[in-house]
Design an enzyme around this catalytic site. Sequence first.
Site, short mmCIF file in Angstrom:
data_model
loop_
_atom_site.label_atom_id
_atom_site.label_comp_id
_atom_site.label_asym_id
_atom_site.label_seq_id
_atom_site.Cartn_x
_atom_site.Cartn_y
_atom_site.Cartn_z
N SER A 7 0.84 -1.19 0.00
CA SER A 7 0.00 0.00 0.00
C SER A 7 0.88 1.25 0.00
O SER A 7 1.60 1.52 0.96
CB SER A 7 -0.91 0.02 1.23
N HIS A 32 -1.29 -1.26 -4.20
CA HIS A 32 -2.56 -0.87 -3.59
C HIS A 32 -2.57 0.65 -3.41
O HIS A 32 -1.65 1.21 -2.80
CB HIS A 32 -2.69 -1.59 -2.25
N ASP A 34 -4.65 3.90 -2.04
CA ASP A 34 -5.72 4.29 -1.14
C ASP A 34 -6.19 5.71 -1.44
O ASP A 34 -5.48 6.67 -1.13
CB ASP A 34 -5.22 4.23 0.31
N MET A 36 -8.67 8.66 -0.58
CA MET A 36 -9.52 9.09 0.54
C MET A 36 -10.04 10.49 0.29
O MET A 36 -9.28 11.36 -0.15
CB MET A 36 -8.69 9.12 1.83
N HIS A 65 -8.27 1.38 -3.96
CA HIS A 65 -9.19 1.25 -2.84
C HIS A 65 -9.82 2.62 -2.62
O HIS A 65 -9.20 3.52 -2.09
CB HIS A 65 -8.39 0.77 -1.62
N MET A 67 -11.87 5.03 -0.79
CA MET A 67 -12.53 5.37 0.48
C MET A 67 -13.19 6.72 0.28
O MET A 67 -12.74 7.76 0.79
CB MET A 67 -11.49 5.38 1.61
N MET A 136 -11.80 -5.10 5.55
CA MET A 136 -10.94 -4.19 6.31
C MET A 136 -10.68 -4.80 7.68
O MET A 136 -11.61 -5.21 8.37
CB MET A 136 -11.62 -2.82 6.49
N ASP A 174 -6.94 -5.92 4.50
CA ASP A 174 -6.24 -4.64 4.49
C ASP A 174 -6.26 -4.03 5.89
O ASP A 174 -7.34 -3.76 6.44
CB ASP A 174 -6.95 -3.72 3.49
C1 DX5 Z 1 -6.15 2.16 5.57
C2 DX5 Z 1 -5.74 1.76 4.18
C3 DX5 Z 1 -4.65 0.75 4.12
C4 DX5 Z 1 -3.35 1.20 4.77
C5 DX5 Z 1 -2.77 -0.02 5.40
O1 DX5 Z 1 -7.36 2.79 5.55
O2 DX5 Z 1 -6.84 1.21 3.48
O3 DX5 Z 1 -4.44 0.26 2.81
O4 DX5 Z 1 -2.42 1.75 3.89
O5 DX5 Z 1 -1.69 0.33 6.14
P1 DX5 Z 1 -1.00 -0.65 7.19
O6 DX5 Z 1 -0.57 -1.88 6.42
O7 DX5 Z 1 0.11 0.14 7.73
O8 DX5 Z 1 -2.06 -1.02 8.20
ZN ZN Z 2 -6.41 0.21 1.53
#
Ligand code: DX5
Ligand code: ZN
Length: 223
Positions: A7, A32, A34, A36, A65, A67, A136, A174
């Site tokens: 990620s 991956h 993320d 947001m 991903h 969010m 999650m 994740d």
């Molecule tokens: C959190 C993200 C994850 C995050 C995971 O909301 O969706 O993908 O980057 O990070 P670690 O592996 O550090 O928990």
């Molecule tokens: Zn994620």
Amino acid sequence: MYILAPSLLGADFSRLEPMIRATSEAGAQYLHLDVMDGAFVPSISFGMPLIASIRKCSDQIFDVHMMVQEPGRYVADMKKAGADLICVHQEACIHLDRTISQIREAGAMAGVALNPATPISTLDCVLDQVDMVLLMSVNPGFGGQKFIPYTLEKIRCLKKTLTKRGLKTHIQVDGGVTLENAGELFEAGADILVAGSAVFKGDPAANTRAFLELFARYEAGRP
Ligand code: DX5
Ligand code: ZN
């Protein structure tokens, strides 16, 4: 086959290209990403312009991903920016069936994510329409959090449901994934593990290799 999805949220953003290349050269097939929006989750990360830029330095599967509230608004642009797999949260879509169709029509693989407290049964009607379910294992929004233990039982439960229905849907986990808990996640039924801090803290190439060696041992049945 087990897949590692580093990620990028865990990386040093001032050195994105070398960080991405380190994971890809060490053999990570997925990246991956993320996204947001500061509404569905408290934080804001990055979006299409950044993804389009880094598309030039990686041929990994871009696993986005989202969010984001009502992510259907961005599906077509996200695919254009270079997403291969677009994963939306069940909790963020009023018309989940329509959003999944939009992802398929855009030509991307479709995933649906569930927050830790959302039951698996909320996906019963769409399970056969998605390539992947993301469970999650932390509350979404930040990297570096601790794995929530009860989510292990959700992985087992989803795996059982998929097997019963004869579906080959991937199970991605994740949040708080480490070399130490990867084995029990595979045993529960996961096959794609996202790791942010565990890959990017320290040496991303060496960390990626360590995960992939562990995966190969599990694949060979010699954990
Ligand atoms: C959190 C993200 C994850 C995050 C995971 O909301 O969706 O993908 O980057 O990070 P670690 O592996 O550090 O928990
Ligand atoms: Zn994620």
